[in-house]
Design a protein around this motif. Structure first.
Motif, PDB file in Angstrom:
ATOM      1  N   GLY A  18      28.595  28.178 -17.279  1.00 49.84           N
ATOM      2  CA  GLY A  18      28.174  29.001 -18.419  1.00 49.84           C
ATOM      3  C   GLY A  18      28.732  28.475 -19.729  1.00 49.84           C
ATOM      4  N   ASP A  43      24.144  26.359 -18.015  1.00 52.18           N
ATOM      5  CA  ASP A  43      23.452  27.525 -18.553  1.00 52.18           C
ATOM      6  C   ASP A  43      23.741  27.649 -20.050  1.00 52.18           C
ATOM      7  OD1 ASP A  43      22.094  30.281 -17.806  1.00 52.18           O
ATOM      8  OD2 ASP A  43      23.689  30.714 -19.257  1.00 52.18           O
ATOM      9  N   LYS A  73      17.388  29.885 -22.770  1.00 46.46           N
ATOM     10  CA  LYS A  73      16.773  31.214 -22.912  1.00 46.46           C
ATOM     11  C   LYS A  73      16.195  31.377 -24.299  1.00 46.46           C
ATOM     12  CE  LYS A  73      20.767  32.677 -20.219  1.00 46.46           C
ATOM     13  NZ  LYS A  73      21.888  31.938 -20.800  1.00 46.46           N
ATOM     14  N   HIS A 106      15.483  35.916 -22.708  1.00 49.84           N
ATOM     15  CA  HIS A 106      16.909  36.286 -22.739  1.00 49.84           C
ATOM     16  C   HIS A 106      17.117  37.801 -22.586  1.00 49.84           C
ATOM     17  CE1 HIS A 106      20.986  34.805 -24.540  1.00 49.84           C
ATOM     18  NE2 HIS A 106      21.178  35.744 -23.639  1.00 49.84           N
ATOM     19  N   PRO A 185      30.239  36.428 -14.197  1.00 49.10           N
ATOM     20  CA  PRO A 185      30.568  36.628 -12.776  1.00 49.10           C
ATOM     21  C   PRO A 185      32.026  37.032 -12.552  1.00 49.10           C
ATOM     22  CG  PRO A 185      30.397  34.291 -13.267  1.00 49.10           C
ATOM     23  CD  PRO A 185      29.891  35.015 -14.477  1.00 49.10           C
ATOM     24  N   LEU A 186      32.890  36.674 -13.501  1.00 52.88           N
ATOM     25  CA  LEU A 186      34.309  37.029 -13.357  1.00 52.88           C
ATOM     26  C   LEU A 186      34.612  38.319 -14.119  1.00 52.88           C
ATOM     27  CD1 LEU A 186      35.712  33.407 -13.884  1.00 52.88           C
ATOM     28  CD2 LEU A 186      35.193  34.560 -11.710  1.00 52.88           C
ATOM     29  N   ALA A 209      39.688  33.845  -9.070  1.00 52.09           N
ATOM     30  CA  ALA A 209      38.335  33.503  -9.530  1.00 52.09           C
ATOM     31  C   ALA A 209      37.522  32.918  -8.371  1.00 52.09           C
ATOM     32  CB  ALA A 209      38.399  32.517 -10.698  1.00 52.09           C
ATOM     33  N   ILE A 224      27.488  31.621 -12.661  1.00 52.30           N
ATOM     34  CA  ILE A 224      27.630  30.657 -13.762  1.00 52.30           C
ATOM     35  C   ILE A 224      28.889  30.938 -14.586  1.00 52.30           C
ATOM     36  CG2 ILE A 224      25.208  29.951 -13.987  1.00 52.30           C
ATOM     37  CD1 ILE A 224      24.830  32.172 -16.108  1.00 52.30           C
ATOM     38  N   SER A 227      34.335  28.440 -18.605  1.00 51.80           N
ATOM     39  CA  SER A 227      35.734  28.195 -18.956  1.00 51.80           C
ATOM     40  C   SER A 227      35.800  26.969 -19.846  1.00 51.80           C
ATOM     41  CB  SER A 227      36.578  27.952 -17.695  1.00 51.80           C
ATOM     42  OG  SER A 227      37.883  27.568 -18.090  1.00 51.80           O
ATOM     43  N   GLU A 232      40.641  25.317 -14.700  1.00 47.20           N
ATOM     44  CA  GLU A 232      39.757  26.403 -14.242  1.00 47.20           C
ATOM     45  C   GLU A 232      38.361  25.877 -13.908  1.00 47.20           C
ATOM     46  OE1 GLU A 232      39.902  29.362 -17.330  1.00 47.20           O
ATOM     47  OE2 GLU A 232      41.980  29.902 -16.841  1.00 47.20           O
ATOM     48  N   SER A 235      38.835  24.331 -10.523  1.00 42.48           N
ATOM     49  CA  SER A 235      39.083  25.247  -9.391  1.00 42.48           C
ATOM     50  C   SER A 235      37.865  26.132  -9.144  1.00 42.48           C
ATOM     51  CB  SER A 235      40.359  26.067  -9.593  1.00 42.48           C
ATOM     52  OG  SER A 235      40.215  26.956 -10.659  1.00 42.48           O
ATOM     53  N   ASN A 236      37.167  26.542 -10.201  1.00 42.89           N
ATOM     54  CA  ASN A 236      35.945  27.343  -9.998  1.00 42.89           C
ATOM     55  C   ASN A 236      34.921  26.546  -9.182  1.00 42.89           C
ATOM     56  OD1 ASN A 236      37.101  29.343 -11.565  1.00 42.89           O
ATOM     57  ND2 ASN A 236      35.836  28.970 -13.372  1.00 42.89           N
TER      58      ASN A 236
END
Ligand SMILES: NC(=O)c1ccc[n+]([C@@H]2O[C@H](COP(=O)([O-])OP(=O)(O)OC[C@H]3O[C@@H](n4cnc5c(N)ncnc54)[C@H](OP(=O)(O)O)[C@@H]3O)[C@@H](O)[C@H]2O)c1
Length: 271
Positions: A18, A43, A73, A106, A185-186, A209, A224, A227, A232, A235-236
């Motif tokens: 994202g 995204d 979008k 969007h 998502p987080l 996460a 999506i 960070s 991060e 790791s995501n």
């Protein structure tokens, strides 16, 4: 990376990157890092004002364009039939690409007939400027209106995270064969602090996460996360390696539900 087939020509990787609120050099660097880490799904949106920076990040990563799935979008005031093609051309130029993998509306806008927008988008699909089309922030009623046109709707991108599960919408989209993408998502970082998430993370020697992302993927939901930190981002990206037990999933499924975190005044949730 697992993918979901959206239509005959587009297959979306289930974990994407994202870029909301990523601008300038920070955006260029983060997109480059994400692609170098292995993400193949970016995204963005016209409204984020970062198409140019996304393009630079892609270029600097060295990853071939055709290996990347790019979602963007179109803004809710640009949905009239003559505005859609001009907007698409502008996106292509800014992103320095000759097709968009997935173009989304969007936010819905009741003042512009949905059929008009979808027909204009469908023409873009027929000419190969976009590979697939979808929507974002659509309610069940908006989706029903859109489906009545008979034009493909492959994806609804909506807010989903443990404290905002969207069970009903997911079931409806499954029934209509519409893939669901979880934005925020987080929970914009907030759900990471949930005790149940922390506990499951400790048990698996994973980070919170990763637990949230693995839970979304286990539900067949595309995620999506955003960070701008290398650690991060990396790791995501490893979240799909984490296998949650049935008990873990059940424990996350009963997290108390909270309010929407993305709730602008123009949203049409009551439609
Ligand atoms: N269609 C729509 O209307 C819509 C609306 C909202 C979002 N979106 C899309 O969805 C994407 C993601 O949503 P979002 O940006 O709202 O929120 P998010 O991805 O749920 O959360 C982002 C926040 O979590 C933090 N974070 C990320 N990974 C982490 C980790 N491993 N450990 C700890 N903290 C971590 C980030 O911190 P740092 O940045 O400081 O690293 C940032 O503060 C957006 O970027 C955008 O592409 C779409």
């Amino acid at each position: 990376m697992k993918t979901i087939q959206l239509n005959a020509t587009a297959s979306i990787p289930m974990l994407g990157f994202g870029t909301w609120q990523l601008t300038g050099e920070d955006c260029v660097k983060s997109v480059r890092l994400a692609l170098q880490t292995g993400y193949r799904h970016i995204d963005t949106a016209d409204k984020y004002g970062n198409h140019g920076e996304v393009a630079q990040g892609i270029k600097q990563s060295g990853v071939p364009r055709e290996d990347i799935f790019i979602t963007t979008k179109i803004w809710r005031t640009d949905l009239a039939k003559d505005v859609v093609p001009a907007s698409c051309e502008r996106f292509l130029q800014k992103l320095q690409i000759d097709y968009i993998d997935l173009l989304l509306i969007h936010w819905p806008n009741k003042d512009i007939p949905i059929g008009e927008t979808l027909e204009a988008m469908n023409k873009l699909k027929e000419t190969g400027k976009i590979k697939a089309m979808g929507v974002s922030n659509f309610t069940k009623h908006h989706l029903e209106d859109a489906l009545k046109t008979g034009i493909e709707i492959t994806n609804n991108q909506i807010e989903v995270h443990p404290s905002f599960k969207q069970e009903e919408m997911k079931a409806f989209c499954d029934e209509k064969r519409i893939a669901v993408t979880a934005y925020s998502p987080l929970g914009r970082g907030q759900d990471i602090a949930l005790p149940v998430i922390q506990e499951i993370a400790r048990k698996h020697s994973a980070n919170p996460a990763q637990v949230i992302l693995a839970w979304l993927l286990s539900r067949g939901i595309i995620a999506i996360p955003k960070s701008d930190k290398q650690e991060e981002i990396e790791s995501n990206f490893k979240a799909p390696e984490l296998v949650l037990s049935k008990e873990d999933i059940a424990a996350i499924n009963v997290v108390p539900q909270g309010p929407r975190l993305v709730n602008p005044e123009f949203a049409e949730w009551d439609y």
